[in-house]
Write a protein that holds these residues in place. Structure first.
Motif, PDB file in Angstrom:
ATOM      1  N   GLN C 148       0.831  -1.217   0.000  1.00 46.67           N
ATOM      2  CA  GLN C 148       0.000   0.000   0.000  1.00 46.67           C
ATOM      3  C   GLN C 148       0.862   1.263   0.000  1.00 46.67           C
ATOM      4  OE1 GLN C 148      -2.459  -1.040   3.410  1.00 46.67           O
ATOM      5  NE2 GLN C 148      -4.270  -0.857   2.109  1.00 46.67           N
ATOM      6  N   MET C 149       1.968   1.227   0.770  1.00 47.02           N
ATOM      7  CA  MET C 149       2.875   2.380   0.775  1.00 47.02           C
ATOM      8  C   MET C 149       3.378   2.650  -0.635  1.00 47.02           C
ATOM      9  SD  MET C 149       5.055   1.753   4.224  1.00 47.02           S
ATOM     10  CE  MET C 149       6.354   2.951   4.132  1.00 47.02           C
ATOM     11  N   ARG C 150       3.652   1.565  -1.342  1.00 47.73           N
ATOM     12  CA  ARG C 150       4.144   1.714  -2.701  1.00 47.73           C
ATOM     13  C   ARG C 150       3.091   2.397  -3.581  1.00 47.73           C
ATOM     14  NH1 ARG C 150       7.859  -3.004  -4.960  1.00 47.73           N
ATOM     15  NH2 ARG C 150       8.837  -2.489  -2.987  1.00 47.73           N
ATOM     16  N   ARG C 151       1.814   2.063  -3.356  1.00 47.81           N
ATOM     17  CA  ARG C 151       0.748   2.708  -4.128  1.00 47.81           C
ATOM     18  C   ARG C 151       0.674   4.204  -3.854  1.00 47.81           C
ATOM     19  NH1 ARG C 151      -3.554  -0.870  -5.547  1.00 47.81           N
ATOM     20  NH2 ARG C 151      -2.627  -2.928  -5.456  1.00 47.81           N
ATOM     21  N   VAL C 152       0.899   4.571  -2.593  1.00 44.53           N
ATOM     22  CA  VAL C 152       0.895   5.996  -2.253  1.00 44.53           C
ATOM     23  C   VAL C 152       1.977   6.713  -3.066  1.00 44.53           C
ATOM     24  CG1 VAL C 152       1.265   7.687  -0.422  1.00 44.53           C
ATOM     25  CG2 VAL C 152       0.034   5.571   0.081  1.00 44.53           C
ATOM     26  N   ALA C 153       3.168   6.107  -3.085  1.00 42.39           N
ATOM     27  CA  ALA C 153       4.277   6.726  -3.818  1.00 42.39           C
ATOM     28  C   ALA C 153       3.958   6.825  -5.306  1.00 42.39           C
ATOM     29  CB  ALA C 153       5.551   5.925  -3.602  1.00 42.39           C
ATOM     30  N   ILE C 154       3.336   5.776  -5.841  1.00 44.37           N
ATOM     31  CA  ILE C 154       3.003   5.792  -7.272  1.00 44.37           C
ATOM     32  C   ILE C 154       1.933   6.850  -7.544  1.00 44.37           C
ATOM     33  CG2 ILE C 154       1.995   4.434  -9.157  1.00 44.37           C
ATOM     34  CD1 ILE C 154       3.333   1.963  -7.848  1.00 44.37           C
ATOM     35  N   ALA C 155       0.955   6.949  -6.648  1.00 47.50           N
ATOM     36  CA  ALA C 155      -0.089   7.966  -6.813  1.00 47.50           C
ATOM     37  C   ALA C 155       0.515   9.365  -6.844  1.00 47.50           C
ATOM     38  CB  ALA C 155      -1.107   7.854  -5.677  1.00 47.50           C
ATOM     39  N   GLY C 156       1.536   9.583  -6.019  1.00 44.21           N
ATOM     40  CA  GLY C 156       2.197  10.888  -5.975  1.00 44.21           C
ATOM     41  C   GLY C 156       2.824  11.256  -7.307  1.00 44.21           C
ATOM     42  N   ILE C 157       3.306  10.258  -8.040  1.00 45.76           N
ATOM     43  CA  ILE C 157       3.894  10.505  -9.359  1.00 45.76           C
ATOM     44  C   ILE C 157       2.781  10.666 -10.402  1.00 45.76           C
ATOM     45  CG2 ILE C 157       5.288   9.476 -11.206  1.00 45.76           C
ATOM     46  CD1 ILE C 157       7.001  10.395  -8.901  1.00 45.76           C
ATOM     47  N   LEU C 158       1.775   9.789 -10.340  1.00 45.97           N
ATOM     48  CA  LEU C 158       0.695   9.843 -11.332  1.00 45.97           C
ATOM     49  C   LEU C 158      -0.067  11.163 -11.249  1.00 45.97           C
ATOM     50  CD1 LEU C 158      -0.767   6.242 -11.124  1.00 45.97           C
ATOM     51  CD2 LEU C 158       0.611   7.239 -12.955  1.00 45.97           C
ATOM     52  N   ALA C 159      -0.128  11.736 -10.044  1.00 44.11           N
ATOM     53  CA  ALA C 159      -0.843  12.999  -9.853  1.00 44.11           C
ATOM     54  C   ALA C 159      -0.275  14.093 -10.742  1.00 44.11           C
ATOM     55  CB  ALA C 159      -0.756  13.415  -8.389  1.00 44.11           C
ATOM     56  N   LEU C 160       1.009  13.958 -11.103  1.00 45.97           N
ATOM     57  CA  LEU C 160       1.647  14.983 -11.937  1.00 45.97           C
ATOM     58  C   LEU C 160       1.307  14.805 -13.411  1.00 45.97           C
ATOM     59  CD1 LEU C 160       5.104  14.997 -10.133  1.00 45.97           C
ATOM     60  CD2 LEU C 160       3.284  16.684  -9.958  1.00 45.97           C
ATOM     61  N   LYS C 161       0.427  13.836 -13.706  1.00 46.24           N
ATOM     62  CA  LYS C 161      -0.046  13.584 -15.069  1.00 46.24           C
ATOM     63  C   LYS C 161       1.088  13.439 -16.090  1.00 46.24           C
ATOM     64  CE  LYS C 161      -4.601  14.595 -14.528  1.00 46.24           C
ATOM     65  NZ  LYS C 161      -4.645  15.498 -13.375  1.00 46.24           N
ATOM     66  N   PRO C 162       1.973  12.505 -15.853  1.00 46.42           N
ATOM     67  CA  PRO C 162       3.041  12.316 -16.838  1.00 46.42           C
ATOM     68  C   PRO C 162       2.484  11.637 -18.101  1.00 46.42           C
ATOM     69  CG  PRO C 162       3.157  10.611 -15.161  1.00 46.42           C
ATOM     70  CD  PRO C 162       2.046  11.523 -14.756  1.00 46.42           C
ATOM     71  N   ASP C 163       3.160  11.843 -19.227  1.00 48.14           N
ATOM     72  CA  ASP C 163       2.783  11.133 -20.454  1.00 48.14           C
ATOM     73  C   ASP C 163       3.528   9.813 -20.540  1.00 48.14           C
ATOM     74  OD1 ASP C 163       1.206  13.320 -21.655  1.00 48.14           O
ATOM     75  OD2 ASP C 163       3.127  14.357 -21.555  1.00 48.14           O
ATOM     76  N   VAL C 164       4.702   9.815 -19.872  1.00 41.85           N
ATOM     77  CA  VAL C 164       5.522   8.606 -19.851  1.00 41.85           C
ATOM     78  C   VAL C 164       5.729   8.222 -18.399  1.00 41.85           C
ATOM     79  CG1 VAL C 164       7.756   7.614 -20.453  1.00 41.85           C
ATOM     80  CG2 VAL C 164       6.747   9.368 -21.923  1.00 41.85           C
ATOM     81  N   LEU C 165       5.558   6.950 -18.086  1.00 43.17           N
ATOM     82  CA  LEU C 165       5.776   6.493 -16.719  1.00 43.17           C
ATOM     83  C   LEU C 165       6.904   5.464 -16.715  1.00 43.17           C
ATOM     84  CD1 LEU C 165       4.771   6.510 -13.751  1.00 43.17           C
ATOM     85  CD2 LEU C 165       3.337   4.569 -14.351  1.00 43.17           C
ATOM     86  N   ILE C 166       7.977   5.785 -15.966  1.00 44.21           N
ATOM     87  CA  ILE C 166       9.091   4.839 -15.855  1.00 44.21           C
ATOM     88  C   ILE C 166       9.028   4.174 -14.494  1.00 44.21           C
ATOM     89  CG2 ILE C 166      11.596   4.559 -15.891  1.00 44.21           C
ATOM     90  CD1 ILE C 166      11.812   7.055 -17.552  1.00 44.21           C
ATOM     91  N   MET C 167       9.126   2.858 -14.478  1.00 45.29           N
ATOM     92  CA  MET C 167       9.069   2.106 -13.224  1.00 45.29           C
ATOM     93  C   MET C 167      10.334   1.274 -13.090  1.00 45.29           C
ATOM     94  SD  MET C 167       6.021   1.739 -11.534  1.00 45.29           S
ATOM     95  CE  MET C 167       4.349   2.266 -11.711  1.00 45.29           C
ATOM     96  N   ASP C 168      11.095   1.519 -12.028  1.00 43.34           N
ATOM     97  CA  ASP C 168      12.325   0.772 -11.802  1.00 43.34           C
ATOM     98  C   ASP C 168      12.046  -0.374 -10.833  1.00 43.34           C
ATOM     99  OD1 ASP C 168      14.873  -0.107 -11.604  1.00 43.34           O
ATOM    100  OD2 ASP C 168      15.722   1.727 -10.769  1.00 43.34           O
ATOM    101  N   GLU C 169      12.078  -1.597 -11.316  1.00 44.57           N
ATOM    102  CA  GLU C 169      11.830  -2.789 -10.500  1.00 44.57           C
ATOM    103  C   GLU C 169      10.635  -2.597  -9.567  1.00 44.57           C
ATOM    104  OE1 GLU C 169      13.280  -5.714 -10.486  1.00 44.57           O
ATOM    105  OE2 GLU C 169      15.098  -5.404 -11.641  1.00 44.57           O
ATOM    106  N   PRO C 170       9.441  -2.335 -10.131  1.00 44.63           N
ATOM    107  CA  PRO C 170       8.317  -1.953  -9.256  1.00 44.63           C
ATOM    108  C   PRO C 170       7.835  -3.061  -8.340  1.00 44.63           C
ATOM    109  CG  PRO C 170       7.557  -2.305 -11.498  1.00 44.63           C
ATOM    110  CD  PRO C 170       9.059  -2.384 -11.539  1.00 44.63           C
TER     111      PRO C 170
END
Lengths: 264, 281, 288
Positions: C148-170
């Motif tokens: 769940q903590m990981r989802r919070v961190a991902i939400a924080g990035i998605l909130a910035l509405k990126p066009d490209v999402l890079i995930m390092d060993e998610p």
């Protein structure tokens, strides 16, 4: 690890590298003490010459000392400027409206800068030429007589060893968190100094949390490896003084004589 | 033969402020014999790591008792002997290394148990060799790769000559190369007579052991020799666990009506069965 | 959004004894809307490459182009790229710092100058998107489970509405369930939100399952690229690079050791293997 030089060890086999760490630590400690009594420019100059020769013998590149000096250059400048302005005595050299600079002021400014320089140089020389293992072993051994009066020599040495062990790890981690927060839109280069300091909270808080987590893990791992304090513990590395170390004693006596001869 | 590890009706929960904290482990009964290679699988929160920590007295049972070679873990005078009997390698390779050089870190455990300094050299050398870190003796830990750090952690444990070594998710933070070396070291230690307990959430790794224990919500759901487990392996899905690929294939082909045997005992057997069916004329 | 990397090189700590060429002369193109995977052993340069794409590491030479924004050695900063590229580092839960989940997700938005009431609305939308119940918003992120903590961190990035999402060993450190949920989320983001996703991983099974395009790095160079089928077919090169093939490919290799007419190495999913075996089985029965 750009520019990260504090506590760095440069492996080598010079005369200085081969000295017993206790001898080096003791020497550095007494030397620093003596520096505060070197109140004549000539004495300071002799001390400085000694340190330069020692650096040469240790085969440590001089430029590394400049890197080590960088963080405190501001302090050196500030304190010598203060001395330049505040000290009165001797001939008047320059007189501007508002400030006058006396001969004694220049002397004092010179002495204070050389003293600070000596302190940093001798401390860096110690860490450049002594491995972290030797450094902590030496410290533990020097402090152990104080155990009787309740100084936790072993615990202090272990703390220092763990700190040295984890500096690179935490440094790397800082870099990682910094980049992660940059990706969340922080610009660390913008804004005035106070604002910039505040911007570092998103780095410092995760760093602290991670350091605590590591400490907890480490404590558990140490316990599982039968760690229970200094009681009943042996030491793998045994330190041995050699004839080389006598040189340090001789040098100390000589430097002490310099102090006496050029006494104020 | 007396079991080296015995869990007798062990219940465990953490002491917290809440009035009635949930049980992390419920009525665990378990015997492990000297020289066994056992894997314990389960998801996060299944209680498998807690189980490991109870086995060398890092945690003590709330109810029931844990016996190591006949010594009870709650005995204060035996606890150090118990920790010397049961060594433990943890998950994060970074957070187990204390000293600033490889050989000094290996020496740490020996110093703790008061081995005379002159006897250490030999033991350190052997430990370095056992994990293949020759040539790295003087390296600082932060210059090692993740896999090398974990090997150092293993060396620091085996230098104390424990009879049992528990690997608590020790492969989970490593890359494939690092993981493979650690698994090989486990196997070679087992061949040399050590009892190995490998805690993991990877079914593939778990099947490398001779015996597998499945933990789910604090309970021991399955305890079986891996050879006999193949025909039951599809059940692993019940506990949200992966099923090794070859078993999944075997199951699918059987459902399609391939005349495959009811039982297979390993990957090699499945491959030769497939080959037999394809080349039969 | 399309990413074009041209002749990219990166050097760490130049002019010191520790100098290291992390990337040398990389050329690649990731198509807009694609699910790309970057693979390679530890130290192969994949982490440097994605940080260049995210505008966090400056190229020594060559350039990275995201959409119409270009980042090269002379650029003032990578900030222009950072607006379009979101990067989620390994163990992103280790960067959380705010006292509530909502505040942590809002952190990036605030840095972009977004204020209430829009802020609150966006935060709740993001929580919904990553599957975090709305009533958690005022709780501390540090009391959540790892996944769940990981989802919070991902939400924080998605909130910035990126066009490209890079995930390092998610999925590092997650169990089967956590892993499946995370990939479901990634797939959703890719298919429903139209994000270009770049996955960095050691696990070729995931690459086989999800990626359209694969780039394999080795020693700072691009060693292989193409669709998963094209890339996994180069069976020998994988062994030379000491990388692991997907488990299915490994099984195929094992079966082939015994077969006179080998199965094709382009098989890398269980379904394909099953079908291919079934076909063989039928062929064998037909003549008799």
């Amino acid at each position: 690890m750009n520019g990260f030089i504090v506590g760095m060890y440069l492996p080598g086999d010079s005369f200085v590298h081969q000295l017993d760490p206790r001898a080096k630590l003791g020497f550095a400690f007494i030397f620093m003490f003596m520096v505060f009594f070197a109140d004549r420019l000539l004495a300071c100059a002799i001390f400085l010459a000694f340190v330069l020769v020692a650096i040469h013998i240790a085969k440590v590149p001089y430029r590394l000392f400049f890197t080590a000096l960088k963080p405190i250059i501001f302090i050196i400048l500030l304190s010598s400027l203060l001395h330049l302005w505040m000290t009165k005595g001797g001939e008047m050299i320059l007189a501007f409206p508002g400030i006058t600079i006396y001969e004694e002021g220049i002397r004092q400014a010179g002495i204070i800068s050389i003293r600070l320089l000596l302190l940093v140089a001798i401390a860096s020389l110690l860490t450049f030429t002594t491995s972290p293992v030797d450094l902590t072993d030496g410290m533990e051994s020097l402090l152990s007589p104080l155990r009787k009066i309740g100084v936790p020599a072993h615990e202090l040495a272990l703390m220092m060893s763990i700190a040295l062990r984890f500096i690179p790890t935490l440094w790397e981690e800082t870099e990682k968190i910094r980049k992660a927060q940059m990706a969340r839109g922080i610009d660390f280069e913008e804004g005035h100094i106070l604002k910039r300091l505040k911007k570092h909270l998103p780095i410092l808080i995760p760093l602290f949390i991670s350091a605590f987590r590591r400490a907890e893990d480490l404590a558990l791992a140490m316990e599982a490896r039968c760690y229970r304090g200094s009681e009943g513990r042996t030491k793998w590395r045994q330190l041995h003084y050699t004839r080389r170390d006598l040189w340090l004693l001789l040098i100390l006596i000589l430097l002490g004589m310099v102090l006496l001869i050029f006494r104020h | 033969m007396e079991p080296i590890i015995q869990f007798e009706h062990v219940w465990f929960r953490y002491q917290v402020d809440e009035p009635d904290p949930p049980w992390v482990l419920k009525d665990i009964r378990l015997n492990i014999d000297p020289g066994e290679y056992v894997s314990i699988v389960g998801n996060n929160g299944s209680g498998k790591s807690t189980l490991a920590r109870l086995a060398n007295g890092l945690l003590l049972p709330t109810k029931g008792r844990v016996m190591i070679s006949g010594m009870e873990t709650s005995s204060e005078q035996d606890i150090w002997q118990i920790r010397r009997t049961v060594g433990m390698v943890f998950q994060n390779p970074e957070n187990q290394i204390v000293a600033t050089s490889v050989e000094d870190d290996i020496a740490f455990g020996l110093e703790n148990i008061g081995v005379p300094p002159l006897q250490m050299e030999e033991k350190i050398k052997n430990a370095v060799k056992a994990v293949g870190l020759e040539g790295f003796e003087h390296h600082e830990p932060h210059t090692l790769s993740g896999g090398q750090k974990q090997r150092l952690a293993i060396a620091g444990v085996i230098v104390l000559e424990p009879d049992v070594i528990i690997f608590d998710e020790s492969t989970s933070m490593l890359d494939p190369v690092g993981r493979k070396t650690i698994l090989e070291i486990m196997q070679s230690l087992n061949r040399r007579g050590k009892t190995i307990i490998h805690i993991t959430h990877s079914a593939e790794e778990a099947f490398m052991a001779d015996r597998m224990i499945v933990m789910h919500q604090g309970e021991c759901k399955l305890d079986e020799a891996t050879g006999r487990l193949y025909q039951e392996a599809m059940r692993l899905k019940e506990w949200e666990l992966d099923v090794p690929l070859e078993i999944e294939l075997w199951d699918r082909l059987r459902q399609k009506g391939w005349p495959l045997p009811d039982k297979i005992i390993n990957k090699e057997e499945l491959v030769s069965e497939i080959w037999r069916l394809l080349s039969r004329t | 959004m399309e990413i074009v990397v041209k002749d990219l090189s990166v050097v760490y700590m130049p002019d010191t004894p520790y100098e290291k060429q992390a990337l040398s002369h990389i050329d690649l193109r990731i198509e807009s809307g694609c699910f790309a995977a970057i693979a390679g052993a530890t130290g192969s340069g994949k982490s440097t490459l994605i940080q260049c794409m995210a505008g966090l590491i400056r190229p020594a030479s060559g350039q990275v182009q995201v959409g119409d924004k270009i980042f090269h050695a002379g650029s003032k900063s990578g900030a222009a790229l950072r607006k379009h590229v979101g990067i989620v580092f390994q163990y992103p839960e280790h960067q959380l710092f705010e006292e509530t989940i909502a505040k942590d997700i809002a952190f990036g938005l605030k840095n972009r100058g977004i204020t209430e009431p829009k802020l609150d609305r966006e935060v709740h939308r993001m929580m919904d998107l990553v599957g975090l119940p709305g009533e958690l918003s005022d709780r501390s992120p540090f009391h959540l489970s790892g996944g769940q903590m990981r989802r919070v961190a991902i939400a924080g990035i998605l909130a910035l509405k990126p066009d490209v999402l890079i995930m390092d060993e998610p999925t590092a450190g997650l169990d089967r369930q956590g892993k499946q949920e995370l990939f479901r989320l990634l797939k959703d983001l890719h298919e429903k939100q139209g994000l270009t996703v770049i996955l960095v991983t050691h696990d070729m099974n995931d690459v086989a399952k999800y990626a359209d395009q694969v780039f394999v790095l080795s020693g700072g160079k691009l060693a292989l690229s193409g669709t998963p089928a094209e890339v996994f077919e180069q069976y020998q090169i994988w062994q030379e690079l000491s990388l692991e093939l997907p488990q299915v490919s490994q099984l195929v290799a094992k079966i082939n050791e015994q077969l006179d007419v080998p199965l094709p190495y382009s098989i890398f999913t269980l379904e394909e293997l099953e079908q291919s075996l079934a076909k063989r089985f039928v062929q064998r029965e037909a003549p008799t």
